[in-house]
Design an enzyme around this catalytic site. Structure first.
Site, PDB file in Angstrom:
ATOM      1  N   HIS A 171       2.348 -24.940  14.968  1.00  0.00           N
ATOM      2  CA  HIS A 171       3.707 -25.352  15.316  1.00  0.00           C
ATOM      3  C   HIS A 171       3.749 -26.655  16.118  1.00  0.00           C
ATOM      4  CE1 HIS A 171       4.682 -21.616  13.659  1.00  0.00           C
ATOM      5  NE2 HIS A 171       4.822 -20.889  14.734  1.00  0.00           N
TER       6      HIS A 171
ATOM      7  N   LYS B 172       0.474 -18.201   7.579  1.00  0.00           N
ATOM      8  CA  LYS B 172      -0.439 -18.439   8.691  1.00  0.00           C
ATOM      9  C   LYS B 172      -0.842 -17.106   9.335  1.00  0.00           C
ATOM     10  CE  LYS B 172       2.390 -18.907  12.865  1.00  0.00           C
ATOM     11  NZ  LYS B 172       1.569 -18.151  13.798  1.00  0.00           N
TER      12      LYS B 172
ATOM     13  N   GLU C 154       8.311 -18.579  24.809  1.00  0.00           N
ATOM     14  CA  GLU C 154       8.726 -17.262  24.348  1.00  0.00           C
ATOM     15  C   GLU C 154       9.001 -16.384  25.555  1.00  0.00           C
ATOM     16  OE1 GLU C 154       6.564 -16.138  20.389  1.00  0.00           O
ATOM     17  OE2 GLU C 154       5.054 -16.995  21.725  1.00  0.00           O
TER      18      GLU C 154
ATOM     19  N   LYS D 165       3.891 -17.091  26.584  1.00  0.00           N
ATOM     20  CA  LYS D 165       4.657 -15.847  26.488  1.00  0.00           C
ATOM     21  C   LYS D 165       5.107 -15.407  27.879  1.00  0.00           C
ATOM     22  CE  LYS D 165       2.984 -13.900  22.146  1.00  0.00           C
ATOM     23  NZ  LYS D 165       4.346 -13.891  21.577  1.00  0.00           N
TER      24      LYS D 165
ATOM     25  N   ASP E 248       4.288 -22.871   7.207  1.00  0.00           N
ATOM     26  CA  ASP E 248       4.530 -22.814   8.643  1.00  0.00           C
ATOM     27  C   ASP E 248       6.040 -22.826   8.792  1.00  0.00           C
ATOM     28  OD1 ASP E 248       4.946 -23.170  11.319  1.00  0.00           O
ATOM     29  OD2 ASP E 248       3.523 -24.811  11.577  1.00  0.00           O
ATOM     30  N   HIS E 249       6.623 -21.677   9.168  1.00  0.00           N
ATOM     31  CA  HIS E 249       8.080 -21.571   9.122  1.00  0.00           C
ATOM     32  C   HIS E 249       8.770 -22.572  10.052  1.00  0.00           C
ATOM     33  CE1 HIS E 249       7.324 -19.048  12.703  1.00  0.00           C
ATOM     34  NE2 HIS E 249       8.559 -19.342  13.059  1.00  0.00           N
TER      35      HIS E 249
ATOM     36  N   LYS F 177      12.678 -25.261   9.750  1.00  0.00           N
ATOM     37  CA  LYS F 177      13.844 -25.227  10.628  1.00  0.00           C
ATOM     38  C   LYS F 177      14.665 -26.501  10.480  1.00  0.00           C
ATOM     39  CE  LYS F 177      11.919 -22.094  14.103  1.00  0.00           C
ATOM     40  NZ  LYS F 177      12.945 -21.060  13.969  1.00  0.00           N
TER      41      LYS F 177
ATOM     42  N   ASP G 155      -2.426 -19.503  18.045  1.00  0.00           N
ATOM     43  CA  ASP G 155      -1.176 -18.971  17.514  1.00  0.00           C
ATOM     44  C   ASP G 155      -0.082 -20.023  17.428  1.00  0.00           C
ATOM     45  OD1 ASP G 155       0.467 -16.771  16.587  1.00  0.00           O
ATOM     46  OD2 ASP G 155       1.446 -16.799  18.542  1.00  0.00           O
TER      47      ASP G 155
ATOM     48  N   ARG H 115       0.819  -1.216   0.000  1.00  0.00           N
ATOM     49  CA  ARG H 115       0.000   0.000   0.000  1.00  0.00           C
ATOM     50  C   ARG H 115       0.851   1.263   0.000  1.00  0.00           C
ATOM     51  NH1 ARG H 115      -3.552  -3.299   3.378  1.00  0.00           N
ATOM     52  NH2 ARG H 115      -5.598  -3.447   2.361  1.00  0.00           N
TER      53      ARG H 115
END
Length: 514
Positions: free
Chosen positions: A264, A172, A240, A364, A201-202, A206, A259, A63
């Site tokens: 994951h 995602k 995290e 988290k 899905d990163h 890995k 999330d 944008r």
């Protein structure tokens, strides 16, 4: 034989890398953080590693009004700050000539006419065959507009044998429950064939996640004991250290279950629990993972309270810095019941895993950033070196560390040197950086290369996405029926609520200390 700390010079076999054709990568959300911090640096690292085709182009679409030169300067800063490998000036000057930008709104039909004109002009100038990859680094609410625009403008082509290919990468989250996931799949499925859709899905890119299959199926010592006869339980943890930070608006709508667990952790569970595939063909591998999702015991009714724990972080200290409680974070409702911590006890109901619990946890504002899979084997008989019930021997544990300190370790019991018959647990440890002497490729590098090669084995298929959402949605429905007004809390910088500890302690087990 080299010592564990001596780097090993490994040259990739030619057949280990699928050759990729010249192509054009179009990034929707090209002016955003993901493109700047992850996607463009990933493409740049593929170039440095000699894995990109000689002819390619990258078009960012966003944008923000920008020229090609301004876009190149923006992503150059991203490469300097976030690239796995340092920026090489000569290489960058060659690379940036392949970077372009176009400004447009996802919902505006004129955007796609302009995009097609620019893509065709670039492809003609750079002698590209018209293979196109569309990366949707945008909110799911825009997916329908983008797919419709690509179809009407002729940018999206159906799968064909020798014709230029057209592929789409969906970032995602693919939905927020089963119904919305099905809607997104319907939207993308109207324009693209399933073979053209890559749901990313990163975590699956890995290096240590990829190594899960190698550890299991390339080492004969594991497969005979990889079952309920020898394994007591499995713990999968993704922690995290940070709070929600600037992602509060997203997190309020998502929460830890959506999330992290839905994608994951369930994907890690599938890799641990899957049956040996008969080949590495993408669909064969994905079929094996799909069978695990089909075998997951649904958590419904009273089981929701027994097998799940959710909580929010309260005020505390993490890494020496004060952290406000979740409900005091900017952008969070003061009466929010969005969970920042989830623990789940899951069962895979098949012959191999009968009765073996899989404990999943994520949160988290925990003490550290870490991801690992820990496979704990059953206790040895209470004789010989385990004859003292007051001081039992700790069980053997195989730990696969996904981040940080990527590698694996095996805990065994050894005799302590000396005159006393004393034993002590020791770790047989392997770290990628020590053995191979170079940092692992970033996940997006591997996954983008897979899309260029048409290898879908590390991407989620439609039925797997919907199966995982079906399982998670049942938990969400169970939580909704509880009608809680407040969630249990845990102090920021700790390993979660007391309820999470009790869930596993009631089984005579304990969470690992990472």
């Amino acid at each position: 034989m080299s010592s564990p700390t001596t780097p090993v010079d490994i040259k990739p076999l030619p057949e280990a890398i699928t050759p990729v054709e010249a192509c054009t990568l179009v990034i929707f959300g090209g002016s955003g953080d993901l493109a700047r911090r992850r996607l463009i640096p990933a493409v740049y690292n593929l170039l440095l590693d000699g894995l990109l085709p000689d002819k390619y182009a990258v078009i960012g679409l966003g944008r923000k009004p920008m020229t090609d030169a301004e876009f190149r300067n923006l992503v150059r800063e991203g490469v300097i700050a976030h690239s796995r490998q340092a920026l090489v000036e000569d290489t960058w000057q060659a690379f940036e000539r392949h970077l372009f930008y176009i400004q447009g709104e996802n919902e505006d039909a004129q955007t796609y006419s302009a995009l097609r004109a620019k893509a065709e002009q670039i492809e003609q100038t750079m002698q590209l065959p018209g293979n196109r990859i569309f990366y949707l680094s945008i909110p799911p609410s825009s997916f329908a507009s983008v797919c419709e625009g690509l179809a009407k403008s002729g940018l999206a082509t159906p799968p064909a044998g020798s014709a230029p290919y057209s592929r789409i990468i969906v970032e995602k989250p693919v939905g927020r429950d089963l119904a919305s996931a099905q809607q997104i799949n319907e939207v993308t499925g109207k324009v693209f064939d399933e073979s053209q859709i890559f749901r990313i899905d990163h975590y699956l890119g890995k290096e240590t996640v990829q190594n899960l299959m190698v550890v299991r199926f390339a080492n004969s010592i594991f497969e005979p004991i990889w079952n309920h006869k020898y394994i007591d339980h499995v713990q999968i943890t993704v922690s995290e250290a940070e709070g929600v930070g600037t992602r509060a608006s997203y997190y309020e709508e998502a929460g830890a279950l959506r999330d992290m667990i839905q994608n994951h952790l369930l994907q890690l569970l599938c890799l641990v629990a899957m049956e040996p595939p008969y080949s590495l063909d993408p669909n064969v591998v994905r079929n094996a993972k799909m069978e695990v999702l089909r075998c997951l015991r649904p958590i419904v009714g009273k089981d929701v309270e027994q097998y799940t724990v959710r909580a929010q972080y309260a005020q505390g200290t993490a890494h020496g810095q004060p952290v406000p409680g979740y409900r005091r974070e900017k952008g969070v409702s003061p009466d929010s019941i969005t969970e920042t911590y989830v623990a789940v006890k899951a069962f895979v109901e098949n012959w191999r895993w009968s009765g073996v619990p899989f404990y999943l946890r994520t949160g988290k504002a925990l003490p550290k950033r870490a991801s690992e899979v820990a496979v704990q084997f059953k206790d040895i008989p209470q004789i010989l070196f385990n004859a003292n019930p007051a001081n039992p021997q700790p069980a053997n544990v195989l730990t696969l560390r996904i981040q940080p300190d990527e590698g694996l370790s095996l805990r065994i019991i050894s005799r302590v040197p000396g005159t006393r018959a004393q034993t002590h647990p020791v770790e047989m440890d392997f770290q990628y950086s020590d053995v191979f002497g170079c940092p692992s490729p970033e996940a997006y590098e591997r996954l983008l290369l897979d899309v260029m090669a048409g290898d879908a084995s590390r991407f989620m298929r439609r039925d797997a996405v919907e199966a995982s959402w079906d399982w998670v949605t049942k938990i969400l429905d169970g939580w909704a029926q509880q009608k809680l007004r407040w969630l249990p809390e845990y102090s920021a910088g700790t390993w979660g609520p007391v309820e999470g500890e009790r869930m596993i302690q009631n089984d005579g087990r304990a969470w690992r200390i990472l």
